[in-house]
Design a protein around this motif. Structure first.
Motif, PDB file in Angstrom:
ATOM      1  N   UNK A 104       0.606  -1.370   0.565  1.00  0.00           N
ATOM      2  CA  UNK A 104      -0.188   0.424  -0.077  1.00  0.00           C
ATOM      3  C   UNK A 104       0.645   1.151   0.198  1.00  0.00           C
ATOM      4  N   UNK A 105       1.845   1.459   0.725  1.00  0.00           N
ATOM      5  CA  UNK A 105       2.502   2.785   0.157  1.00  0.00           C
ATOM      6  C   UNK A 105       3.417   2.668  -0.245  1.00  0.00           C
ATOM      7  N   UNK A 106       3.632   1.812  -0.656  1.00  0.00           N
ATOM      8  CA  UNK A 106       4.490   2.288  -2.996  1.00  0.00           C
ATOM      9  C   UNK A 106       3.177   2.482  -3.857  1.00  0.00           C
ATOM     10  N   UNK A 107       1.747   2.836  -3.550  1.00  0.00           N
ATOM     11  CA  UNK A 107       0.812   2.998  -4.123  1.00  0.00           C
ATOM     12  C   UNK A 107       0.974   5.306  -4.534  1.00  0.00           C
ATOM     13  N   UNK A 108       1.407   5.145  -4.016  1.00  0.00           N
ATOM     14  CA  UNK A 108       2.135   6.779  -3.457  1.00  0.00           C
ATOM     15  C   UNK A 108       1.305   7.603  -2.845  1.00  0.00           C
ATOM     16  N   UNK A 109       2.243   8.317  -2.124  1.00  0.00           N
ATOM     17  CA  UNK A 109       1.805   9.414  -0.603  1.00  0.00           C
ATOM     18  C   UNK A 109       0.773  10.637  -1.591  1.00  0.00           C
ATOM     19  N   UNK A 110       0.893  10.942  -2.362  1.00  0.00           N
ATOM     20  CA  UNK A 110       0.296  12.233  -2.932  1.00  0.00           C
ATOM     21  C   UNK A 110      -1.240  11.640  -3.510  1.00  0.00           C
ATOM     22  N   UNK A 111      -1.639  10.961  -3.216  1.00  0.00           N
ATOM     23  CA  UNK A 111      -3.222  10.206  -3.975  1.00  0.00           C
ATOM     24  C   UNK A 111      -3.958  10.262  -2.831  1.00  0.00           C
ATOM     25  N   UNK A 112      -5.180  10.657  -2.785  1.00  0.00           N
ATOM     26  CA  UNK A 112      -6.181  10.581  -1.824  1.00  0.00           C
ATOM     27  C   UNK A 112      -6.136   9.437  -1.294  1.00  0.00           C
ATOM     28  N   UNK A 113      -6.412   8.953  -0.174  1.00  0.00           N
ATOM     29  CA  UNK A 113      -6.508   7.544   0.700  1.00  0.00           C
ATOM     30  C   UNK A 113      -7.271   6.230   0.375  1.00  0.00           C
ATOM     31  N   UNK A 145       4.198 -17.912  10.768  1.00  0.00           N
ATOM     32  CA  UNK A 145       4.354 -16.739  11.233  1.00  0.00           C
ATOM     33  C   UNK A 145       4.701 -15.653  10.338  1.00  0.00           C
ATOM     34  N   UNK A 146       6.282 -15.787   8.937  1.00  0.00           N
ATOM     35  CA  UNK A 146       6.183 -14.744   8.420  1.00  0.00           C
ATOM     36  C   UNK A 146       5.174 -13.987   7.689  1.00  0.00           C
ATOM     37  N   UNK A 147       4.067 -15.253   6.817  1.00  0.00           N
ATOM     38  CA  UNK A 147       2.808 -14.828   5.950  1.00  0.00           C
ATOM     39  C   UNK A 147       2.180 -13.871   7.058  1.00  0.00           C
ATOM     40  N   UNK A 148       2.007 -14.403   8.528  1.00  0.00           N
ATOM     41  CA  UNK A 148       1.082 -13.789   9.548  1.00  0.00           C
ATOM     42  C   UNK A 148       1.298 -12.080  10.014  1.00  0.00           C
ATOM     43  N   UNK A 149       2.994 -12.283   9.652  1.00  0.00           N
ATOM     44  CA  UNK A 149       4.231 -10.687  10.160  1.00  0.00           C
ATOM     45  C   UNK A 149       2.976  -9.954   9.247  1.00  0.00           C
ATOM     46  N   UNK A 150       3.862 -10.958   7.495  1.00  0.00           N
ATOM     47  CA  UNK A 150       3.294  -9.190   6.155  1.00  0.00           C
ATOM     48  C   UNK A 150       1.943  -9.213   6.605  1.00  0.00           C
ATOM     49  N   UNK A 151       0.640  -9.296   6.743  1.00  0.00           N
ATOM     50  CA  UNK A 151      -0.417  -9.710   6.958  1.00  0.00           C
ATOM     51  C   UNK A 151      -0.921  -8.815   7.549  1.00  0.00           C
ATOM     52  N   UNK A 152      -0.784  -8.700   9.040  1.00  0.00           N
ATOM     53  CA  UNK A 152      -0.773  -7.834   9.659  1.00  0.00           C
ATOM     54  C   UNK A 152       0.343  -6.100   9.448  1.00  0.00           C
ATOM     55  N   UNK A 153       1.290  -6.507   9.052  1.00  0.00           N
ATOM     56  CA  UNK A 153       1.541  -4.953   8.394  1.00  0.00           C
ATOM     57  C   UNK A 153       0.924  -4.055   7.015  1.00  0.00           C
ATOM     58  N   UNK A 154       0.158  -5.249   6.909  1.00  0.00           N
ATOM     59  CA  UNK A 154      -0.935  -4.789   5.803  1.00  0.00           C
ATOM     60  C   UNK A 154      -2.106  -4.129   6.678  1.00  0.00           C
ATOM     61  N   UNK A 171     -10.584  -5.954  14.363  1.00  0.00           N
ATOM     62  CA  UNK A 171     -11.449  -5.870  13.014  1.00  0.00           C
ATOM     63  C   UNK A 171     -10.624  -5.909  11.784  1.00  0.00           C
ATOM     64  N   UNK A 172      -9.964  -5.676  11.479  1.00  0.00           N
ATOM     65  CA  UNK A 172      -8.564  -5.633  10.289  1.00  0.00           C
ATOM     66  C   UNK A 172      -8.479  -7.138  10.785  1.00  0.00           C
ATOM     67  N   UNK A 173      -8.070  -8.228  11.648  1.00  0.00           N
ATOM     68  CA  UNK A 173      -7.472  -9.346  11.590  1.00  0.00           C
ATOM     69  C   UNK A 173      -8.960  -9.748  10.686  1.00  0.00           C
ATOM     70  N   UNK A 174     -10.159  -9.476  11.176  1.00  0.00           N
ATOM     71  CA  UNK A 174     -11.506  -9.783  11.005  1.00  0.00           C
ATOM     72  C   UNK A 174     -11.729  -9.747   9.465  1.00  0.00           C
ATOM     73  N   UNK A 175     -11.308  -8.436   9.104  1.00  0.00           N
ATOM     74  CA  UNK A 175     -10.969  -8.223   7.387  1.00  0.00           C
ATOM     75  C   UNK A 175     -10.135  -9.110   6.840  1.00  0.00           C
TER      76      UNK A 175
END
Length: 213
Positions: free
Chosen positions: A76-85, A122-131, A151-155
């Motif tokens: 997500x950070x790579x999508x461009x900080x200048x764009x609307x969320x 465990x790495x998979x879960x860490x990557x998903x938590x970061x996302x 909530x984000x985990x449920x999503x």
């Protein structure tokens, strides 16, 4: 400035890339337990000793394949900080789902599978938590709040299941439709937050999600 690779270094890197491509191919087609070091080495056209040199063992090759697959999904950070969320969120998901659609076996057997070794899970879960943290922060929510984390985990669980079912069904609807379904799943998870913690306000986050239409 990075010094150019020597001929030996370039050859070694080419071998590593061949092994990595072979590992991704093997783990995309078969479960982790059915793939052997010999399968990967034969696919790459090199000796098993070279796989051990670059990745130590099958587990190392699996983790490297998982990292490479996830790198290709983007962040997500790579999508461009200048764009609307909301634009950033939709662009990220469009690229994410388009990549999975183009590589369904890889998606089902490597990216969305938890069948690998525990360390890889465990790495998979860490990557998903970061996302999930990136999404929460983009929408103005505190990613460290326990209720937001729940909530984000449920999503995350829901969107992974939706994606896997979509791929197994032969992609019966379009990537844009899947993106909108993901937005609605996220909105539903956020609407439940005030029921868990009345102090959390989700109005702005929900407006941002609607603003992307």
């Amino acid at each position: 400035m990075t010094a150019p690779l020597t001929r030996r270094q370039a050859a070694a890197e080419q071998t590593r890339r061949r092994l990595l491509a072979a590992a991704i191919e093997q783990f995309s087609r078969r479960p982790y337990t059915e793939v052997t070091v010999g399968d990967i080495a034969r696919d790459a056209g090199v000796s098993q000793g070279l796989l051990a040199h670059h990745f130590t063992n099958k587990h190392g090759a699996y983790v490297a394949a998982l990292h490479e697959a996830r790198r290709n999904l983007g962040t997500l950070p790579a999508t461009g900080p200048d764009l609307p969320p909301p634009v950033r969120l939709r662009r990220y998901w469009e690229g994410h789902f388009a990549y999975l659609a183009a590589h369904p076996d890889l998606a089902l057997n490597l990216i969305l599978s938890h069948a690998g070794p525990p360390e890889a899970a465990a790495e998979f879960e860490a990557a998903r938590r970061e996302g999930s943290r990136d999404i929460g922060a983009l929408l103005g929510l505190d990613p460290d709040d326990p209720a937001v984390t729940m909530a984000m985990r449920a999503f995350g669980d829901g969107i992974d299941r939706l994606t896997a079912d979509w791929l197994r069904a032969g992609q019966p609807f379009t990537v844009p439709a899947l993106v909108e379904a993901g937005i609605q799943l996220l909105a539903g998870a956020l609407r439940g937050l005030p029921l868990i913690d009345p102090a959390i306000r989700v109005d702005r986050a929900l407006r941002l999600l609607r603003a992307g239409h």
